[in-house]
Design a protein around this motif. Sequence first.
Motif, PDB file in Angstrom:
ATOM      1  N   VAL A  61       0.859  -1.171   0.000  1.00 33.27           N
ATOM      2  CA  VAL A  61       0.000   0.000   0.000  1.00 33.27           C
ATOM      3  C   VAL A  61       0.900   1.226   0.000  1.00 33.27           C
ATOM      4  CG1 VAL A  61      -1.996  -1.069   1.089  1.00 33.27           C
ATOM      5  CG2 VAL A  61      -0.210  -0.068   2.510  1.00 33.27           C
ATOM      6  N   VAL A  62       0.480   2.252  -0.717  1.00 35.20           N
ATOM      7  CA  VAL A  62       1.224   3.510  -0.730  1.00 35.20           C
ATOM      8  C   VAL A  62       0.801   4.298   0.502  1.00 35.20           C
ATOM      9  CG1 VAL A  62       1.643   5.662  -1.975  1.00 35.20           C
ATOM     10  CG2 VAL A  62       1.413   3.506  -3.231  1.00 35.20           C
ATOM     11  N   THR A  63       1.750   4.518   1.398  1.00 29.96           N
ATOM     12  CA  THR A  63       1.425   5.191   2.651  1.00 29.96           C
ATOM     13  C   THR A  63       1.849   6.654   2.650  1.00 29.96           C
ATOM     14  OG1 THR A  63       3.424   4.099   3.498  1.00 29.96           O
ATOM     15  CG2 THR A  63       1.299   3.186   4.153  1.00 29.96           C
ATOM     16  N   ALA A  64       2.624   7.065   1.645  1.00 31.29           N
ATOM     17  CA  ALA A  64       2.981   8.474   1.523  1.00 31.29           C
ATOM     18  C   ALA A  64       3.391   8.759   0.087  1.00 31.29           C
ATOM     19  CB  ALA A  64       4.127   8.847   2.475  1.00 31.29           C
ATOM     20  N   SER A  65       3.088   9.962  -0.366  1.00 32.67           N
ATOM     21  CA  SER A  65       3.504  10.424  -1.692  1.00 32.67           C
ATOM     22  C   SER A  65       3.591  11.937  -1.594  1.00 32.67           C
ATOM     23  CB  SER A  65       2.492   9.988  -2.762  1.00 32.67           C
ATOM     24  OG  SER A  65       2.902  10.415  -4.053  1.00 32.67           O
ATOM     25  N   TYR A  66       4.800  12.469  -1.650  1.00 37.81           N
ATOM     26  CA  TYR A  66       4.968  13.880  -1.306  1.00 37.81           C
ATOM     27  C   TYR A  66       6.259  14.415  -1.899  1.00 37.81           C
ATOM     28  CZ  TYR A  66       8.242  11.973   2.127  1.00 37.81           C
ATOM     29  OH  TYR A  66       9.279  11.314   2.726  1.00 37.81           O
ATOM     30  N   PRO A  67       6.385  15.738  -2.044  1.00 31.95           N
ATOM     31  CA  PRO A  67       7.653  16.309  -2.498  1.00 31.95           C
ATOM     32  C   PRO A  67       8.708  16.172  -1.403  1.00 31.95           C
ATOM     33  CG  PRO A  67       6.080  18.057  -2.002  1.00 31.95           C
ATOM     34  CD  PRO A  67       5.333  16.758  -1.903  1.00 31.95           C
ATOM     35  N   LYS A  68       9.778  15.481  -1.726  1.00 27.68           N
ATOM     36  CA  LYS A  68      10.860  15.254  -0.772  1.00 27.68           C
ATOM     37  C   LYS A  68      11.727  16.503  -0.653  1.00 27.68           C
ATOM     38  CE  LYS A  68      13.857  12.396   1.415  1.00 27.68           C
ATOM     39  NZ  LYS A  68      13.540  11.648   2.630  1.00 27.68           N
ATOM     40  N   SER A  69      11.909  17.174  -1.765  1.00 27.28           N
ATOM     41  CA  SER A  69      12.657  18.426  -1.804  1.00 27.28           C
ATOM     42  C   SER A  69      12.091  19.239  -2.957  1.00 27.28           C
ATOM     43  CB  SER A  69      14.149  18.168  -2.014  1.00 27.28           C
ATOM     44  OG  SER A  69      14.389  17.704  -3.327  1.00 27.28           O
ATOM     45  N   THR A  70      12.701  20.359  -3.257  1.00 24.70           N
ATOM     46  CA  THR A  70      12.214  21.161  -4.379  1.00 24.70           C
ATOM     47  C   THR A  70      12.453  20.460  -5.711  1.00 24.70           C
ATOM     48  OG1 THR A  70      14.320  22.329  -4.451  1.00 24.70           O
ATOM     49  CG2 THR A  70      12.530  23.350  -3.186  1.00 24.70           C
ATOM     50  N   ARG A  71      13.303  19.449  -5.720  1.00 34.79           N
ATOM     51  CA  ARG A  71      13.657  18.795  -6.976  1.00 34.79           C
ATOM     52  C   ARG A  71      13.406  17.289  -6.979  1.00 34.79           C
ATOM     53  NH1 ARG A  71      17.542  22.964  -6.592  1.00 34.79           N
ATOM     54  NH2 ARG A  71      17.586  24.268  -8.459  1.00 34.79           N
ATOM     55  N   SER A  72      12.717  16.778  -5.974  1.00 35.26           N
ATOM     56  CA  SER A  72      12.494  15.332  -5.947  1.00 35.26           C
ATOM     57  C   SER A  72      11.138  15.003  -5.326  1.00 35.26           C
ATOM     58  CB  SER A  72      13.608  14.622  -5.176  1.00 35.26           C
ATOM     59  OG  SER A  72      13.631  15.044  -3.829  1.00 35.26           O
ATOM     60  N   TRP A  73      10.627  13.849  -5.698  1.00 31.53           N
ATOM     61  CA  TRP A  73       9.345  13.354  -5.195  1.00 31.53           C
ATOM     62  C   TRP A  73       9.591  12.022  -4.501  1.00 31.53           C
ATOM     63  CZ3 TRP A  73       4.841  16.014  -5.203  1.00 31.53           C
ATOM     64  CH2 TRP A  73       3.684  15.334  -4.806  1.00 31.53           C
ATOM     65  N   ALA A  74       8.970  11.831  -3.352  1.00 29.82           N
ATOM     66  CA  ALA A  74       9.153  10.607  -2.575  1.00 29.82           C
ATOM     67  C   ALA A  74       7.845   9.847  -2.478  1.00 29.82           C
ATOM     68  CB  ALA A  74       9.664  10.930  -1.174  1.00 29.82           C
ATOM     69  N   VAL A  75       7.962   8.524  -2.521  1.00 33.62           N
ATOM     70  CA  VAL A  75       6.820   7.644  -2.312  1.00 33.62           C
ATOM     71  C   VAL A  75       7.236   6.613  -1.273  1.00 33.62           C
ATOM     72  CG1 VAL A  75       5.368   5.856  -3.342  1.00 33.62           C
ATOM     73  CG2 VAL A  75       5.866   7.957  -4.613  1.00 33.62           C
ATOM     74  N   GLU A  76       6.380   6.408  -0.298  1.00 32.14           N
ATOM     75  CA  GLU A  76       6.619   5.379   0.702  1.00 32.14           C
ATOM     76  C   GLU A  76       5.578   4.284   0.534  1.00 32.14           C
ATOM     77  OE1 GLU A  76       7.293   5.882   5.305  1.00 32.14           O
ATOM     78  OE2 GLU A  76       5.164   5.544   4.891  1.00 32.14           O
ATOM     79  N   VAL A  77       6.032   3.044   0.511  1.00 29.89           N
ATOM     80  CA  VAL A  77       5.111   1.909   0.460  1.00 29.89           C
ATOM     81  C   VAL A  77       5.304   1.072   1.710  1.00 29.89           C
ATOM     82  CG1 VAL A  77       4.972   1.833  -2.060  1.00 29.89           C
ATOM     83  CG2 VAL A  77       6.742   0.507  -0.865  1.00 29.89           C
ATOM     84  N   THR A  78       4.223   0.434   2.128  1.00 30.65           N
ATOM     85  CA  THR A  78       4.247  -0.409   3.319  1.00 30.65           C
ATOM     86  C   THR A  78       3.715  -1.785   2.952  1.00 30.65           C
ATOM     87  OG1 THR A  78       3.916   1.505   4.751  1.00 30.65           O
ATOM     88  CG2 THR A  78       3.372  -0.662   5.679  1.00 30.65           C
TER      89      THR A  78
END
Length: 105
Positions: A61-78
């Motif tokens: 399941v995707v538990t997070a999806s957010y801008p990690k910095s001004t130049r990167s995007w982060a996705v967390e899965v569990t």
Amino acid sequence: VGFAFGSQASAHEVVSGTTPVPPLDPGASQEFVIHCPGHQYVLSGGVENNDQLRGALGPLVVTASYPKSTRSWAVEVTNDSGRPLSIVEARLTLYALCGYHHHSH
């Protein structure tokens, strides 16, 4: 886990990268980050779960999806399956919509 992709850029471009998900214990999470090329800024992002075996009923399941910095995007899965996840079970494709900031000084 990080990605970096280079390409010729127009005003906006979508970059993507696919990665296997490492083995995860039940309840464990893993963060993945995709980076915009060059000096572009991230505008948006997302993820596609390419779970090979169970589709929408897969262990991740995707538990997070957010801008990690001004130049990167982060996705967390569990791993929400209640059992260990093996490395062959899941692949993720991360997407980032990147663009340039226009400043007038």
